[in-house]
Design an enzyme around this catalytic site. Structure first.
Site, short mmCIF file in Angstrom:
data_model
loop_
_atom_site.label_atom_id
_atom_site.label_comp_id
_atom_site.label_asym_id
_atom_site.label_seq_id
_atom_site.Cartn_x
_atom_site.Cartn_y
_atom_site.Cartn_z
N ASP A 63 0.81 -1.21 0.00
CA ASP A 63 0.00 0.00 0.00
C ASP A 63 0.85 1.27 0.00
O ASP A 63 0.68 2.13 0.85
CB ASP A 63 -0.91 -0.05 1.24
CG ASP A 63 -1.86 1.12 1.35
OD1 ASP A 63 -2.43 1.52 0.31
OD2 ASP A 63 -2.03 1.64 2.47
N GLU A 100 3.67 -7.91 7.46
CA GLU A 100 2.39 -8.51 7.12
C GLU A 100 2.46 -9.66 6.13
O GLU A 100 1.73 -9.67 5.14
CB GLU A 100 1.41 -7.43 6.63
CG GLU A 100 1.17 -6.37 7.68
CD GLU A 100 -0.13 -5.61 7.48
OE1 GLU A 100 -0.62 -5.54 6.34
OE2 GLU A 100 -0.67 -5.10 8.47
N TYR A 108 -6.24 -2.98 13.11
CA TYR A 108 -7.14 -1.91 12.64
C TYR A 108 -8.57 -2.10 13.12
O TYR A 108 -9.51 -1.85 12.37
CB TYR A 108 -7.06 -1.82 11.11
CG TYR A 108 -5.74 -1.24 10.64
CD1 TYR A 108 -5.54 0.13 10.63
CD2 TYR A 108 -4.68 -2.06 10.28
CE1 TYR A 108 -4.33 0.68 10.24
CE2 TYR A 108 -3.46 -1.53 9.89
CZ TYR A 108 -3.29 -0.15 9.87
OH TYR A 108 -2.09 0.40 9.48
N TYR A 160 -10.70 -0.98 9.59
CA TYR A 160 -11.12 -2.00 8.63
C TYR A 160 -12.14 -2.95 9.25
O TYR A 160 -12.90 -3.60 8.54
CB TYR A 160 -9.91 -2.80 8.12
CG TYR A 160 -8.95 -1.96 7.32
CD1 TYR A 160 -9.39 -1.28 6.19
CD2 TYR A 160 -7.62 -1.83 7.70
CE1 TYR A 160 -8.51 -0.49 5.45
CE2 TYR A 160 -6.75 -1.05 6.97
CZ TYR A 160 -7.20 -0.37 5.84
OH TYR A 160 -6.34 0.41 5.13
N GLU A 213 1.40 -0.93 13.94
CA GLU A 213 0.42 -0.17 13.15
C GLU A 213 -0.92 -0.18 13.86
O GLU A 213 -1.34 -1.19 14.44
CB GLU A 213 0.23 -0.77 11.75
CG GLU A 213 1.38 -0.53 10.80
CD GLU A 213 1.14 -1.02 9.38
OE1 GLU A 213 -0.04 -1.07 8.96
OE2 GLU A 213 2.12 -1.35 8.71
N LYS A 261 -3.95 8.09 6.71
CA LYS A 261 -3.88 7.78 8.14
C LYS A 261 -2.84 8.64 8.86
O LYS A 261 -2.57 8.42 10.04
CB LYS A 261 -3.60 6.30 8.35
CG LYS A 261 -4.74 5.42 7.88
CD LYS A 261 -4.63 3.98 8.34
CE LYS A 261 -5.72 3.14 7.72
NZ LYS A 261 -5.55 2.91 6.27
C1 GCB Z 1 -1.15 -2.23 6.65
C2 GCB Z 1 0.12 -2.12 5.88
C3 GCB Z 1 0.40 -0.69 5.47
C4 GCB Z 1 -0.88 -0.02 5.01
C5 GCB Z 1 -1.84 0.01 6.18
C6 GCB Z 1 -3.18 0.64 5.83
O1 GCB Z 1 -1.41 -3.17 7.32
O2 GCB Z 1 1.23 -2.67 6.55
O3 GCB Z 1 1.37 -0.70 4.47
O4 GCB Z 1 -0.65 1.26 4.53
O5 GCB Z 1 -2.10 -1.29 6.58
O6 GCB Z 1 -3.34 1.83 6.00
O7 GCB Z 1 -4.06 -0.07 5.38
#
Ligand code: GCB
Length: 605
Positions: free
Chosen positions: A167, A418, A474, A478, A512, A576
């Protein structure tokens, strides 16, 4: 075994250095004509482009920004006659993702992997006291046999397109500085340091590799440049009385000078700033100099307007000032090794760095950040091509550790981001990678990898390899975002309870967590994407963090908004950021600042 030295280039009494940064001739090669037409001897056209920079965001044509394939750079380099008795190299801070280097029409070397330095030995290919034509062919195509992973497809109109399994925008080019470097034939090739602190004194165990047999001596200077200790021999111990330690956000740096001498004097001299500190994992604690630390900070990117992923010295300064302002003490170099200057700055400022290799996208999906939350599994490590991927991955780890091992700021290696870990096929792959890092690092720093949402107790086959369990989570974004956030919290706590049950007796950190937020969007009551929601999300996650003693760090995703591939889930990039892409605070920055300024360094110890 590395072919060339990974030491940062410096000028000393025996070494010469000149910058090749500036404008280079540039040309895209969509048809692959360059090889056939021998562009190695000189490229067509008159277009000029800055180095260091990504090439993508300078131009106004979408075909250029989205270009996948070969592209070429050219510049003339004057090589002084005084360098004749030395070995002369071109040093690339990075060429993304692979490059071939030509000098005066002759191919000198190739390098695979876009985020680590390499040298081209041009000693015998250059004319001295004259100009030499340097040409570099770079290629930015993504594959599953190199890191970062992705695919390159051909559109019906015949144009190639990169499809990252990650991403962030697939920026490419000569994104870091290029140097001409002249060093003695017999030179310092590499060195390792390890520290032992006892009371007020410290021992620095060192080991120096050179390319010859002449004697080696080492000398340690304090910040004023006064010699405080020294030693003789390629291997030995430097005893430092009343050692000043490198501490978190209170760094003290010594200058280590390594000399090779013969009867006539200095054969080679190399110098680097170092910091005396130890790193250990003990139970659920991360110890720096024997004292527990709690990580506060960010997952970052090298990313900014116009130059893309190109090293930007001004942006680096701004980022460190913002990190200090907000009360951070650490960051992860997501998702690739950063420019060397950033580690030097972290050494100076006393930031703790989790150094990540570019092993990202090991989950076959163009939206893995999304799909892992829905339980998707992909068995990534079962492919016929996996051995090739492993080879490239191990080579990158070797180059990463060789490059960064002597930075006091580097406290851990992140070996994957990941990956798919729910299938047994991942286990032997992980074993190789984790053993390899352990073998290469004399300091035996902790190793980790960032666990994707579906890598949970009962499913993940690989967490046991990690010395620090690093979670990317997340809940509330998500998974069950918006008004469902209370359910997100329940699910989050359920997962953390399951980890607790396992009694791993290891530190956990969050590498994260975050919520996309538009810099100008306000809404009361909140909706997802508003500044208000980002704060609600943080209140929830912070409460969860505070409820578990074994959670020893929080690195929010992301420091700043950054560019990604376009798509329905990304509003001109990932939003983010706690700061905008232009490095101004969103509202949540003030919330985090309040929290992080208050949390003591030894929080939860
Ligand atoms: C993740 C990834 C990261 C993404 C992030 C997101 O898990 O490691 O590269 O940018 O989520 O914002 O979805």
């Amino acid at each position: 075994m590395l072919e060339h030295s990974m030491l940062y280039p410096v000028a000393t009494v025996s070494r010469r250095l000149s910058s090749m940064d500036g404008m280079w001739k540039f040309c895209l090669d969509g048809q692959g004509a360059g090889e056939k037409e021998n562009w190695g001897g000189g490229i067509p056209g008159k277009d000029l482009i800055p180095v260091p920079a990504s090439f993508q965001d300078f131009y106004t044509e979408k075909d250029v920004r989205e270009f996948a394939g070969d592209f070429w750079y050219e510049k003339d380099a004057f090589v002084p006659g005084e360098w004749k008795d030395k070995r002369v190299f071109l040093r690339f801070g990075a060429a993304t993702h692979r490059a071939a280097v030509y000098v005066n029409g002759k191919k000198i070397t190739e390098h695979e992997g876009g985020f680590l330095p390499f040298l081209a030995d041009i000693t015998d290919a250059v004319s001295y006291d004259s100009y030499n034509k340097i040409v570099v062919k770079v290629n930015n195509e993504l594959t599953v046999t190199n890191i970062p992973c992705g695919e390159t497809c051909v559109l019906p109109n015949g144009k190639k397109m990169n499809k990252p399994y990650f991403d962030f925008f697939n920026y490419a080019g000569l994104q870091r500085s290029v140097h001409l470097l002249a060093i003695p034939k017999e030179h310092v090739f590499d060195f390792d340091l390890d520290y032992e602190i006892s009371g007020k004194n410290a021992k620095i165990r060192y080991s120096v590799k050179t390319t010859g047999e002449h004697p080696v001596s080492v000398s340690l200077l304090d910040e004023k440049g006064v010699e405080v200790a020294s030693s003789e021999g390629k291997d030995g111990v430097i005893d430092v009385a009343d050692a000043r330690l490198w501490q978190v956000r209170n760094a003290y740096l010594y200058h280590l000078i390594i000399r090779i001498t013969d009867d006539d004097g200095i054969v080679d001299e190399y110098g680097q700033k170092i910091g005396i500190r130890t790193i250990q994992i003990k139970g659920t604690s991360i110890l720096v100099n024997g004292e527990p630390v709690y990580l506060k900070g960010f997952g970052k990117h090298e990313d900014c307007d116009v130059v893309g992923r190109g090293f930007h010295i001004g942006m680096m300064k701004r980022d460190f000032e913002l990190m200090k302002w907000i009360g951070a003490n650490s960051f992860r170099t997501a998702h690739y090794p950063y420019s060397e200057e950033i580690y030097q700055m972290a050494d100076e400022e006393g930031f703790l760095v989790i150094d990540e290799v570019a092993a990202v996208g090991m989950f076959e999906s163009l939206m893995n950040f999304m799909e892992a939350s829905t339980g998707k599994k992909t068995a990534f490590f079962e492919k016929e091509t996996t051995p090739l991927l492993l080879k490239a991955h191990k080579k990158a780890i070797e180059e990463l550790i060789a490059r960064d091992k002597n930075h006091p700021c580097v406290i851990a290696w992140s070996l994957l981001n990941e990956p798919e870990t729910t299938n047994e096929a991942a286990v032997p792959y992980f074993k190789e990678v984790f053993d390899w890092a352990h073998e290469l690092d004399v300091q035996k720093r902790p190793r980790t990898f960032a666990l994707i949402m579906n890598s949970v107790p009962g499913e993940c086959k690989c967490y046991a390899f990690s010395d620090i369990i690093a979670l990317n989570r997340y809940y509330g974004w998500y998974v069950k975002g918006g008004y469902e956030i209370s359910e997100a919290e329940m699910m989050f706590r359920k997962e953390m309870d399951a980890w607790k049950e396992l009694r791993l007796n290891k530190p956990f950190i969050f590498t994260e967590y975050g919520a996309d937020t538009l810099g100008l969007e306000h809404k009361l009551p909140s909706v997802m994407w508003s500044q208000e929601y980002q704060e609600e999300y943080l209140d929830m996650t912070n409460e969860v963090f505070d409820s578990y003693d074994f959670i020893k760090g929080e690195q929010i995703w992301n420091f700043a908004d950054f560019q990604t591939t376009e798509g329905i889930l990304r509003v001109n990039g990932n939003k983010k950021g706690i700061f905008t892409r232009q490095r101004q605070p969103k509202d949540a920055a003030y919330l985090l600042r309040k929290r992080w300024k208050k949390l003591p360094l030894d929080y939860k110890s």
